[in-house]
Design a protein around this motif. Structure first.
Motif, PDB file in Angstrom:
ATOM      1  N   LEU A  71      13.865  10.326  13.357  1.00 25.68           N
ATOM      2  CA  LEU A  71      14.090   9.076  12.626  1.00 25.68           C
ATOM      3  C   LEU A  71      13.571   7.894  13.433  1.00 25.68           C
ATOM      4  N   ASP A  72      13.926   7.859  14.732  1.00 26.18           N
ATOM      5  CA  ASP A  72      13.516   6.721  15.545  1.00 26.18           C
ATOM      6  C   ASP A  72      11.999   6.597  15.617  1.00 26.18           C
ATOM      7  N   VAL A  85      10.723   5.432  12.242  1.00 28.33           N
ATOM      8  CA  VAL A  85      11.045   4.022  12.016  1.00 28.33           C
ATOM      9  C   VAL A  85      10.102   3.145  12.828  1.00 28.33           C
ATOM     10  N   GLN A 100       7.506   0.345  11.436  1.00 28.96           N
ATOM     11  CA  GLN A 100       7.490  -1.064  11.820  1.00 28.96           C
ATOM     12  C   GLN A 100       6.117  -1.487  12.328  1.00 28.96           C
ATOM     13  N   ILE A 144       3.899  -1.882   9.394  1.00 30.77           N
ATOM     14  CA  ILE A 144       4.157  -3.113   8.643  1.00 30.77           C
ATOM     15  C   ILE A 144       3.527  -4.311   9.361  1.00 30.77           C
ATOM     16  N   GLU A 169      -0.495 -22.855   3.321  1.00 31.09           N
ATOM     17  CA  GLU A 169      -0.976 -22.111   2.159  1.00 31.09           C
ATOM     18  C   GLU A 169      -0.903 -20.602   2.455  1.00 31.09           C
ATOM     19  N   LYS A 190       2.600 -19.571   2.052  1.00 27.95           N
ATOM     20  CA  LYS A 190       2.947 -19.466   0.630  1.00 27.95           C
ATOM     21  C   LYS A 190       2.388 -18.199   0.024  1.00 27.95           C
ATOM     22  N   ARG A 191       1.100 -17.938   0.293  1.00 33.91           N
ATOM     23  CA  ARG A 191       0.443 -16.795  -0.344  1.00 33.91           C
ATOM     24  C   ARG A 191       1.005 -15.452   0.111  1.00 33.91           C
ATOM     25  N   THR A 192       1.481 -15.395   1.353  1.00 37.51           N
ATOM     26  CA  THR A 192       1.975 -14.115   1.858  1.00 37.51           C
ATOM     27  C   THR A 192       3.475 -13.963   1.676  1.00 37.51           C
ATOM     28  N   GLY A 193       4.177 -15.115   1.482  1.00 33.85           N
ATOM     29  CA  GLY A 193       5.629 -15.043   1.419  1.00 33.85           C
ATOM     30  C   GLY A 193       6.229 -14.842   2.802  1.00 33.85           C
ATOM     31  N   LEU A 245     -10.846   4.287  -8.213  1.00 30.78           N
ATOM     32  CA  LEU A 245      -9.602   4.250  -8.986  1.00 30.78           C
ATOM     33  C   LEU A 245      -8.708   3.185  -8.383  1.00 30.78           C
ATOM     34  N   PHE A 269     -11.898   7.389  -4.777  1.00 35.13           N
ATOM     35  CA  PHE A 269     -11.062   8.563  -5.004  1.00 35.13           C
ATOM     36  C   PHE A 269     -11.689   9.772  -4.310  1.00 35.13           C
ATOM     37  N   GLY A 313      -9.975  13.087  -3.870  1.00 38.53           N
ATOM     38  CA  GLY A 313      -9.558  14.437  -4.239  1.00 38.53           C
ATOM     39  C   GLY A 313      -8.935  15.137  -3.045  1.00 38.53           C
ATOM     40  N   ASP A 314      -8.664  16.422  -3.231  1.00 37.35           N
ATOM     41  CA  ASP A 314      -7.905  17.162  -2.227  1.00 37.35           C
ATOM     42  C   ASP A 314      -8.684  17.351  -0.934  1.00 37.35           C
ATOM     43  N   VAL A 323       2.710 -17.762  -5.993  1.00 35.87           N
ATOM     44  CA  VAL A 323       3.471 -17.511  -4.779  1.00 35.87           C
ATOM     45  C   VAL A 323       4.912 -17.151  -5.127  1.00 35.87           C
ATOM     46  N   LYS A 378      -1.725  15.662  -5.994  1.00 33.37           N
ATOM     47  CA  LYS A 378      -2.884  15.715  -6.892  1.00 33.37           C
ATOM     48  C   LYS A 378      -2.739  16.944  -7.765  1.00 33.37           C
ATOM     49  N   TYR A 437     -12.031  16.165 -10.195  1.00 34.08           N
ATOM     50  CA  TYR A 437     -10.831  15.663  -9.519  1.00 34.08           C
ATOM     51  C   TYR A 437     -10.587  16.287  -8.158  1.00 34.08           C
ATOM     52  N   ASN A 438     -11.042  17.514  -7.971  1.00 32.32           N
ATOM     53  CA  ASN A 438     -10.744  18.233  -6.735  1.00 32.32           C
ATOM     54  C   ASN A 438      -9.224  18.218  -6.488  1.00 32.32           C
TER      55      ASN A 438
END
Lengths: 397, 397
Positions: free
Chosen positions: A4-5, A8, A12, A15, A37, A40-43, A232, A237, A239-240, B8, B216, B326-327
């Motif tokens: 988990l650590d 996580v 982070q 992100i 700006e 604002k645009r990114t929040g 897409l 795209f 595929g596998d 925004v 997929k 699609y593969n």
């Protein structure tokens, strides 16, 4: 299992990394732009934006520009990318030439060069040596330090293991299991990414060419071989196993001509250049190059026109089959059939009006590639920028 | 154009909403879970998590559970979803029956009911009245207040304008341009979502059935009609007009039998139930139901076995064509051919070994639908949960 650590911490980091990329993307798109700006645009908070902007600035990716605002005459600091802060190199390896392009951070092609060579009769090592030498020369001539090159992107015909940087099979070049990324990185010291040429090409058309603004576009290539690729929701795209779009082995006729792959009626047995040249030979018209067939059709030879007409019918049937599966909005045709034989696109339009399922006809948009042979170096450069910006190693590493 | 401030604000709302949905998703996946684990998994601050948890709790979606921790004996507060905090209703409208299922917040089917009726000979209004009545009765019997039902999800055969809630064309039901969502919402007062039945079905198989863990997957339905649907990166792929997967009008033979759509050689002319019954008639064996053909083949009638054998070949060719484009990694077969004629899957496996392009054969996984007829109500219920959680109107509105 990742603990988990660990997971996580990875989340982070991802992100943080994502946010930095997002800020750079927004600056590029809305250049120049103020910090408020951006916030604002990114929040994102002013503090987070301040930290990221400082990092990007220190890394030489963005810079301050001062502009006088119209209303009160106060100076507002805006941020802009530094176009020559970083570069990406796009490479197109073909049977008979290497094409190399240098793209800056503003995604402008600042230089390109074609090198005539028969890669087909060279070993992969010989090709890589030639390529690495040419890249070195270009960077020196342009006075660009290799430290400023985020990556080399390469488009190559064939089945490419994109994740591991290996060319699994390129019939066009006669390559099999070539660890291309490793070889190029060894000689250039620059991070390298390789992908199938048509996947790179549609990325180019999507970002800079005829598929701009279309989130669902298909590119069909007919000429030396037949293949396709797909955008897409704004992404290529895969595929596998990065093999989506292998049109050549779709079955056109269940009981048709035997293909070298061992199955019957594969599309490539009917419509690529080899198939048409073989048909021409059967008709007592031996020729070496598909352009001779185009010339014959232009000169009014009925048999040549008939062969190209049939190819257009088969392409149209294929477009119908792709539409039925993907329901895409734009179909881009590339390759020498459409680029060197002017009537071809018109023929395809005419057949599509009959063989495409009626509910799809009105929205179907079949067009020719806009960037033509430049699409691959542009797409490969864009891939290099994207992957480094996205990747954990990052644009600044 | 949306102004910067508007866009925004929308972005910020969307982020808040996305975070709330993410927290609920993580609680459902890792139930029960502590606040600090939630904070770790999301990378969000303890304060943000606290606020969201409080909101979800107040809305009755989650609750506290106290557990004694093993090591030191202290009580750690964990959070869990309240399974009967909300419900979704999944509906499957077919030619001869309505199937209704009630799913709770833990995504368990708590009740389902089949209503035999010939929707085909009823008007859409009659069908909706019957459906709304049955839903009302079920909720009353289960003592579930309609305020606790987040949405009704409906799967229906045909072309569905999913975004606007309109059934554009359902040949199976004889419906054209039916504003189904509006009609159902009017009678039930419950938010309603409608989608093509195969798109709903693959969502069911992806979340709860044979496509679990496959990002997929393709579902091919053969029986009354032929069609397909696709999961890409964990989401149902819709195409430009929610018409991706219309296999029936793919061209199997460019110069083949004329279809009612006006073009030649459409797949549906060769392999759905109508096509096979028509072939049987031609062979002097008139029958009304495809199950009679299955019986004949089981009883050793060569002509019946031959027809089903050929259908299996054509399905295999279609699988190859889908793989080339699609593969994908998993192909799920559904419909009465595979569900009611046991040898069919084996036939398809045998033909695939020959007609699927060699590089794809080893990774190809052709399996039968696991959830069978339950897939649609499960998928429709899941769609209802997903869309309300995702949508701005929200699960709590």
């Amino acid at each position: 299992m990742v603990s988990l650590d660990q997971s996580v911490k990875q989340d982070q980091e991802a992100i943080k990394y994502h946010n930095k990329k997002m800020v750079l993307d927004i600056i590029r798109e809305h250049r120049p732009i103020t910090r408020s700006e951006l916030s604002k645009r990114t929040g994102m908070s002013a503090m987070s934006i301040g930290r990221i902007v400082a990092e990007l600035c220190e890394e030489g990716l963005i810079e301050e520009t001062s502009l006088t605002s119209g209303s009160v005459g106060r100076k507002a600091v805006k941020w802009d990318i530094v176009p020559d802060g970083r570069y990406a190199i796009g490479v197109d390896i073909q049977r008979r030439q290497l094409v190399i392009g240098v793209m800056n951070l503003a995604e402008t092609l600042v230089h390109s060069r074609n090198i005539e060579c028969t890669t087909q009769s060279m070993t992969p090592d010989q090709t890589v040596t030639l390529l690495a030498g040419a890249i070195g020369e270009m960077l020196e001539a342009l006075q660009i330090s290799s430290a400023k090159v985020v990556a080399i992107g390469i488009g190559i015909p064939g089945v490419v293991d994109h994740e591991n940087g290996i060319v699994s099979l390129s019939e066009a070049l006669g390559w099999r299991q070539v660890p291309l990324v490793q070889k190029v990185e060894q000689l250039t010291g620059i991070r390298t990414i390789v992908d199938n040429d048509l996947k790179v090409k549609i990325l180019g058309e999507y970002l800079y060419g005829s598929a701009q603004g279309s989130d669902k576009a298909v590119l069909i290539h007919v000429g030396k071989g037949i293949g396709s690729s797909l955008i897409l929701n704004g992404r290529v795209f895969r595929g596998d196993a990065n093999s989506a779009g292998e049109l050549g082995h779709m079955t056109l006729e269940p009981l048709g001509t035997l293909c070298e792959c061992g199955k019957r009626g594969c599309l490539q047995m009917y419509i690529d250049d080899r198939a048409l040249l073989s048909e021409a030979r059967k008709a007592g018209q031996p020729m070496d190059e598909i352009t001779q067939l185009f010339d014959a059709a232009r000169n009014g030879d009925g048999w040549a026109a008939e062969l190209l007409d049939r190819a257009a019918l088969y392409i149209s049937v294929t477009i119908n089959n792709i539409m039925c599966l993907y329901n895409s909005e734009t179909v881009i045709l590339s390759g020498n059939f459409v680029e060197q034989y002017e009537p071809f696109l018109g023929l395809v339009h005419r057949y599509c009006a009959g063989v495409v399922w009626e509910p799809f006809r009105s929205s179907l948009n079949v067009i020719a590639s806009e960037l033509k042979e430049r699409a691959i170096i542009l797409g490969a450069g864009a891939l290099a920028l994207q992957q480094t910006i996205r990747n954990e190693r990052g644009i600044t590493s």
